[in-house]
Scaffold this active site. Sequence first.
Site, PDB file in Angstrom:
ATOM      1  N   HIS A 159      39.979  47.864  27.788  1.00 25.19           N
ATOM      2  CA  HIS A 159      38.950  47.900  26.732  1.00 25.19           C
ATOM      3  C   HIS A 159      39.538  48.212  25.353  1.00 25.19           C
ATOM      4  CE1 HIS A 159      35.850  47.401  29.654  1.00 25.19           C
ATOM      5  NE2 HIS A 159      36.047  48.576  30.234  1.00 25.19           N
ATOM      6  N   ASP A 200      38.750  43.852  37.151  1.00 22.51           N
ATOM      7  CA  ASP A 200      37.974  45.086  37.015  1.00 22.51           C
ATOM      8  C   ASP A 200      36.486  44.716  36.956  1.00 22.51           C
ATOM      9  OD1 ASP A 200      38.506  48.160  35.889  1.00 22.51           O
ATOM     10  OD2 ASP A 200      36.662  47.284  35.086  1.00 22.51           O
ATOM     11  N   HIS A 202      34.406  45.641  34.841  1.00 22.79           N
ATOM     12  CA  HIS A 202      33.994  45.428  33.450  1.00 22.79           C
ATOM     13  C   HIS A 202      34.853  44.339  32.799  1.00 22.79           C
ATOM     14  CE1 HIS A 202      33.072  49.668  34.476  1.00 22.79           C
ATOM     15  NE2 HIS A 202      31.964  49.443  33.792  1.00 22.79           N
ATOM     16  N   ASP A 289      36.647  49.623  40.485  1.00 25.01           N
ATOM     17  CA  ASP A 289      35.230  49.927  40.257  1.00 25.01           C
ATOM     18  C   ASP A 289      34.325  48.794  40.731  1.00 25.01           C
ATOM     19  OD1 ASP A 289      36.261  48.419  38.179  1.00 25.01           O
ATOM     20  OD2 ASP A 289      35.602  49.791  36.591  1.00 25.01           O
TER      21      ASP A 289
END
Length: 354
Positions: A159, A200, A202, A289
């Site tokens: 990120h 991931d 996200h 995740d």
Amino acid sequence: MRFLHHPDSVAHKPPTYLVRGEPKPVPEVPERALALVEQLQRRGGTIEQAPLCGTGPLVAVHTPEYIHFLETAHRRWSELPGASAAVIPNAHPFTSTTTYPTGIVGQAGYHIYDTAAPVVAGTWAAASASAAVAVHGATLVASGKAPAAYALCRPPGHHATRQAAGGFCYLNNAAIAAQAALPVLAARGLPGRVAILDVDLHHGNGTQEIFYERNDVLMVNVHADPSAFYPFFSGYAHERGAGAGLGYTINRPLPIGADEATFLTAVAASLADIARYAPSLLVLSLGFDTFIGDPMATFGVTTPGFSRLGAMIAASGVPTLVVQEGGYAVGDLTANLGSFLDGFEGVIPAVETV
Ligand SMILES: [Zn+2]
């Protein structure tokens, strides 16, 4: 498969972040790294400590102002009267004519884009060590000294944008690794093409931003639909790159609640994209995740499912650097990494001579 880490990874101990307006403990805790190390220890191989790499590989991806900010922010913030223990911004630039401020409060708003990347006393030590682990892994694999390596990066990185932290991420480990690999590949006369596959939960918005206008790094993402999920503002299928990079960004957002088969099918399609690109190196941004038991859970990947993922990645036949991203079910991280490595090493043996 070489296993790489750095003990300073646990120095970063973030306090709270805002979830629907309420302060909650940051789930990106040092214990994550310890749980992942435990799996590497169980496998009986050597866990190598990566050498620190200095700021050279960092400023190849991030701006020098941002790196200077990260290195000095906590000290400068602490000198303010009444300052909190963590640097948390309260004002952000949203005008079309932004001037870079000299003070630490304004710089915090410039370089931290949400409340989920507090800078504390150990942040720089941990983030720079995490990036060094990725750089060492990239050098090992790109130079041909290892067909594959696992970089235990913590804090995660995908990120982090060119000049800002967010979403528990400070330095973009995968991007730094991909960039560091390019000259190593060139020195061997190999094609200067690196693929990044981000699996991931996200979207890897930072990595996408960094390489959006380039065609020497293919960026392929499989993640939860961002229309009502972090990071909200990118990760949509219509984002395909720009300029020379048009067509070299591929996003496969999946519905909230996607099951394991849906996830693995999207990974298979992404690996087909990567095969067409014929990269000299694959960087896998690996988040756990997507696990069905993760506190962020919107996907249904089971522990055995990570074995299938590992086998699929290894079967691509591309020299691979695995970079650890998210995964917050701390009690399950040891098993989930073990499952991934079991699948991967079913194709590539655990021990090689160098
Ligand atoms: Zn994540």
